[in-house]
Design an enzyme around this catalytic site. Structure first.
Site, PDB file in Angstrom:
ATOM      1  N   LYS A   1      40.730  46.677  38.676  1.00  0.00           N
ATOM      2  CA  LYS A   1      41.675  45.942  37.569  1.00  0.00           C
ATOM      3  C   LYS A   1      42.754  47.071  37.229  1.00  0.00           C
ATOM      4  O   LYS A   1      44.002  46.827  37.038  1.00  0.00           O
ATOM      5  CB  LYS A   1      40.997  45.488  36.207  1.00  0.00           C
ATOM      6  CG  LYS A   1      40.148  44.348  36.617  1.00  0.00           C
ATOM      7  CD  LYS A   1      41.015  43.259  36.732  1.00  0.00           C
ATOM      8  CE  LYS A   1      40.192  41.845  37.023  1.00  0.00           C
ATOM      9  NZ  LYS A   1      40.875  40.743  37.887  1.00  0.00           N
TER      10      LYS A   1
ATOM     11  N   TYR B   1      42.387  40.399  28.956  1.00  0.00           N
ATOM     12  CA  TYR B   1      41.388  39.578  28.299  1.00  0.00           C
ATOM     13  C   TYR B   1      40.454  40.216  27.495  1.00  0.00           C
ATOM     14  O   TYR B   1      39.840  41.138  27.883  1.00  0.00           O
ATOM     15  CB  TYR B   1      40.819  38.452  29.252  1.00  0.00           C
ATOM     16  CG  TYR B   1      41.637  37.845  30.243  1.00  0.00           C
ATOM     17  CD1 TYR B   1      42.829  37.493  30.162  1.00  0.00           C
ATOM     18  CD2 TYR B   1      40.742  37.392  31.305  1.00  0.00           C
ATOM     19  CE1 TYR B   1      43.513  36.826  31.074  1.00  0.00           C
ATOM     20  CE2 TYR B   1      41.814  36.606  32.183  1.00  0.00           C
ATOM     21  CZ  TYR B   1      42.801  36.440  32.113  1.00  0.00           C
ATOM     22  OH  TYR B   1      43.705  35.617  33.139  1.00  0.00           O
TER      23      TYR B   1
ATOM     24  N   SER C   1      42.049  43.109  32.109  1.00  0.00           N
ATOM     25  CA  SER C   1      40.715  43.004  31.131  1.00  0.00           C
ATOM     26  C   SER C   1      40.832  44.186  30.236  1.00  0.00           C
ATOM     27  O   SER C   1      41.364  45.258  30.529  1.00  0.00           O
ATOM     28  CB  SER C   1      39.428  43.029  31.979  1.00  0.00           C
ATOM     29  OG  SER C   1      38.551  43.377  31.318  1.00  0.00           O
ATOM     30  N   ALA C   2      40.346  43.888  29.086  1.00  0.00           N
ATOM     31  CA  ALA C   2      39.975  45.060  28.107  1.00  0.00           C
ATOM     32  C   ALA C   2      39.150  46.003  28.503  1.00  0.00           C
ATOM     33  O   ALA C   2      39.242  47.104  28.087  1.00  0.00           O
ATOM     34  CB  ALA C   2      39.515  44.465  26.659  1.00  0.00           C
TER      35      ALA C   2
ATOM     36  N   TYR D   1      34.544  47.589  39.327  1.00  0.00           N
ATOM     37  CA  TYR D   1      35.254  46.517  38.929  1.00  0.00           C
ATOM     38  C   TYR D   1      36.351  46.916  37.952  1.00  0.00           C
ATOM     39  O   TYR D   1      37.643  46.396  38.169  1.00  0.00           O
ATOM     40  CB  TYR D   1      34.243  45.535  38.069  1.00  0.00           C
ATOM     41  CG  TYR D   1      35.086  44.298  37.419  1.00  0.00           C
ATOM     42  CD1 TYR D   1      35.797  43.378  38.042  1.00  0.00           C
ATOM     43  CD2 TYR D   1      35.115  44.510  35.844  1.00  0.00           C
ATOM     44  CE1 TYR D   1      36.468  42.566  37.394  1.00  0.00           C
ATOM     45  CE2 TYR D   1      35.777  43.553  35.205  1.00  0.00           C
ATOM     46  CZ  TYR D   1      36.740  42.523  35.938  1.00  0.00           C
ATOM     47  OH  TYR D   1      37.304  41.364  35.315  1.00  0.00           O
TER      48      TYR D   1
HETATM   49  P1  NAD Z   1      35.750  33.047  38.053  1.00  0.00           P
HETATM   50  O1  NAD Z   1      34.956  33.742  39.180  1.00  0.00           O
HETATM   51  O2  NAD Z   1      35.136  31.821  37.621  1.00  0.00           O
HETATM   52  O3  NAD Z   1      37.016  32.862  38.984  1.00  0.00           O
HETATM   53  C1  NAD Z   1      37.533  33.439  39.914  1.00  0.00           C
HETATM   54  C2  NAD Z   1      37.956  32.674  40.991  1.00  0.00           C
HETATM   55  O4  NAD Z   1      38.792  33.258  42.150  1.00  0.00           O
HETATM   56  C3  NAD Z   1      36.950  31.797  41.790  1.00  0.00           C
HETATM   57  O5  NAD Z   1      36.955  30.601  41.748  1.00  0.00           O
HETATM   58  C4  NAD Z   1      36.626  32.702  43.272  1.00  0.00           C
HETATM   59  O6  NAD Z   1      36.252  31.662  44.206  1.00  0.00           O
HETATM   60  C5  NAD Z   1      38.003  33.106  43.510  1.00  0.00           C
HETATM   61  N1  NAD Z   1      38.235  34.101  44.351  1.00  0.00           N
HETATM   62  C6  NAD Z   1      37.498  35.358  44.323  1.00  0.00           C
HETATM   63  N2  NAD Z   1      37.898  36.063  45.279  1.00  0.00           N
HETATM   64  C7  NAD Z   1      38.866  35.281  45.898  1.00  0.00           C
HETATM   65  C8  NAD Z   1      39.820  35.526  47.303  1.00  0.00           C
HETATM   66  N3  NAD Z   1      39.548  36.653  47.811  1.00  0.00           N
HETATM   67  N4  NAD Z   1      40.730  34.848  47.599  1.00  0.00           N
HETATM   68  C9  NAD Z   1      40.670  33.440  46.657  1.00  0.00           C
HETATM   69  N5  NAD Z   1      40.167  33.105  45.800  1.00  0.00           N
HETATM   70  C10 NAD Z   1      39.008  34.016  45.343  1.00  0.00           C
HETATM   71  O7  NAD Z   1      36.101  34.075  37.368  1.00  0.00           O
HETATM   72  P2  NAD Z   1      36.872  34.047  35.851  1.00  0.00           P
HETATM   73  O8  NAD Z   1      35.886  34.125  34.748  1.00  0.00           O
HETATM   74  O9  NAD Z   1      37.714  32.616  35.773  1.00  0.00           O
HETATM   75  O10 NAD Z   1      37.890  35.165  35.979  1.00  0.00           O
HETATM   76  C11 NAD Z   1      39.236  35.040  36.480  1.00  0.00           C
HETATM   77  C12 NAD Z   1      39.889  36.360  36.296  1.00  0.00           C
HETATM   78  O11 NAD Z   1      40.025  37.060  35.372  1.00  0.00           O
HETATM   79  C13 NAD Z   1      39.240  37.312  37.311  1.00  0.00           C
HETATM   80  O12 NAD Z   1      40.132  38.066  38.132  1.00  0.00           O
HETATM   81  C14 NAD Z   1      38.205  38.302  36.379  1.00  0.00           C
HETATM   82  O13 NAD Z   1      38.055  39.611  36.835  1.00  0.00           O
HETATM   83  C15 NAD Z   1      39.343  38.313  35.411  1.00  0.00           C
HETATM   84  N6  NAD Z   1      38.819  38.579  33.961  1.00  0.00           N
HETATM   85  C16 NAD Z   1      37.490  37.671  33.660  1.00  0.00           C
HETATM   86  C17 NAD Z   1      36.815  37.979  32.454  1.00  0.00           C
HETATM   87  C18 NAD Z   1      35.878  37.125  32.024  1.00  0.00           C
HETATM   88  O14 NAD Z   1      35.024  37.503  31.060  1.00  0.00           O
HETATM   89  N7  NAD Z   1      35.371  35.946  32.703  1.00  0.00           N
HETATM   90  C19 NAD Z   1      37.321  39.016  31.624  1.00  0.00           C
HETATM   91  C20 NAD Z   1      38.595  39.730  31.851  1.00  0.00           C
HETATM   92  C21 NAD Z   1      39.131  39.389  33.247  1.00  0.00           C
END
Ligand code: NAD
Ligand code: UDP
Length: 352
Positions: free
Chosen positions: A154, A178, A126-127, A150
């Site tokens: 990362k 991201y 993540s940024a 959080y």
């Molecule tokens: P999300 O919560 O929709 O998806 C994450 C998925 O991981 C979920 O389906 C959840 O059930 C699953 N999960 C969590 N812990 C788990 C575990 N221990 N074992 C198996 N599955 C597990 O989130 P997202 O927005 O799709 O983000 C995906 C990734 O990108 C994450 O790692 C998040 O930190 C990172 N990210 C997201 C953003 C954002 O703004 N959405 C920005 C930067 C980084």
């Protein structure tokens, strides 16, 4: 070339969109998710969009035995690792939960990958790892620092990946940093489905527009930006999904040139920003959403949110140069697709 990919967290917001893009690009995917922040309905909708049933395993990345079963049943080229918890506020209240899930879970995954000699990984970074940036746009060599658990989780995973690449040159590790993913699939069938009141700007705006929430609070109008509100680099989730395909294609090319030339050089640790390179203010986004949805979006100015920075946008040159990828979709596209998803599914995946 082996095109089988394990997608951890593939039932989530970014994961579902990426599964569709991977399938379209000819990858063969297996989704592994514990459904802690997602639903089977999301998987069903992806299956219907791609016209075939997704190979889905309900499991936790902290469960080594379950992962080993998956790795012994499939011969993977690599892993896209989305699984993780992502709520900043919750991470402050429950840091151990975040370090356990995001850091310990990733260590378990890496151990199992190593045991099965699967050494290609694309990781959701993540940024946020850039903290309060010293200069804009932010390039991949900018200093990293984080102010909440959080973000620390990362950054810690990034450090682990760097150390791993130093320890063993056969790893190929791409953390994708991201910027602000927003938008939804153009079909309106899949999108972001926050469990509670949204923390992030775009889902908050769309829930105000659909009448679920009364009013947006804009956190701060005295930042040193064009209109005083925060500036972010919004990126359409389908562009982001294509960025993952581009990263995997790059790993595949590297693997094939390595095997044909007999060289031993690997990708190592290669962080890449996924952003549009453009900054948009909170007020600009509200105006764009109002125009697209034709709904009033009442707002009030409120105090700055603790930990927020004024401006954040990417230097997207490395992604363009190495991955031949760049964001294509506009702020209007992002608002249109978010609005379609929100108005077709006012209660997310649970709606009936
Ligand atoms: P999300 O919560 O929709 O998806 C994450 C998925 O991981 C979920 O389906 C959840 O059930 C699953 N999960 C969590 N812990 C788990 C575990 N221990 N074992 C198996 N599955 C597990 O989130 P997202 O927005 O799709 O983000 C995906 C990734 O990108 C994450 O790692 C998040 O930190 C990172 N990210 C997201 C953003 C954002 O703004 N959405 C920005 C930067 C980084
Ligand atoms: N923001 C806001 N009201 C909200 C949510 C967010 O004014 O209800 C602002 C926030 O202060 C920041 C921008 O919108 O300037 C983006 O916030 P978001 O949480 O979506 O992303 P992040 O801060 O993680 O980049």
């Amino acid at each position: 070339m082996n095109k089988k990919i394990l997608v951890t967290g593939g039932a989530g917001y970014i994961g579902t969109h990426t599964c569709i893009a991977l399938h379209a690009a000819g990858y063969d995917i297996v989704v592994y998710d514990n459904l802690s922040n997602s639903s089977r309905e999301a998987i069903n909708r992806v299956s219907s969009l791609i016209g075939q049933s997704i190979d889905f395993i309900e499991g936790d990345i902290r469960d080594a035995e379950s992962l080993k079963q998956v790795f012994s049943s499939h011969h993977f080229f690599g892993v896209i690792h989305f699984a993780g918890l992502k709520a900043v506020g919750e991470s402050v209240a429950q840091p151990l939960k975040y370090y356990d899930n995001n850091v310990s879970g990733t260590i378990t995954l890496l151990e199992v990958m190593s045991e099965y000699d699967v050494k290609n990984l694309v990781f959701s970074s993540s940024a946020t790892v850039y903290g309060d940036p010293e200069r804009l746009p932010i390039d991949e060599n900018s200093p990293r620092s984080c102010t909440n658990p959080y973000g620390q989780s990362k950054l810690t995973v990034e450090h682990i990946l760097e150390d791993l690449a130093v320890s063993d040159a056969s790893w190929n590790l791409i953390p994708l940093r991201y910027f602000n993913p927003v938008g939804a699939h153009p079909s309106g069938q899949i999108g972001e489905d926050p469990n509670d009141i949204p923390n992030n700007l775009m889902p908050y705006i769309s829930q105000v527009a659909v009448g679920k929430l009364e009013k947006l609070s804009i956190f701060g109008n005295d930042y040193p930006t064009t209109d005083g509100t925060g500036v972010r680099d919004f990126i359409h989730v389908t562009d982001l999904a294509q960025g993952h395909v581009a990263a995997l294609n790059y790993l595949q090319q590297q693997a094939s040139s390595k095997s044909s030339s007999g060289t031993t050089s690997s990708v190592g640790f290669l962080p890449i920003n996924l952003g549009s390179g453009k900054g948009t203010s909170v007020l600009d986004l509200v105006a764009a959403f109002t125009k697209v949805s034709k709904q009033p979006i009442p707002y009030q100015f409120a105090a700055r949110r603790a930990g927020d920075i004024a401006s954040c946008y990417a230097s997207a040159g490395r992604a363009k140069g190495l991955l031949k990828w760049q964001a294509e979709l506009s702020i209007t596209d992002m608002c249109q697709d978010t609005w379609r998803w929100q108005s077709m599914n006012p209660n997310g995946y649970n709606a009936t």
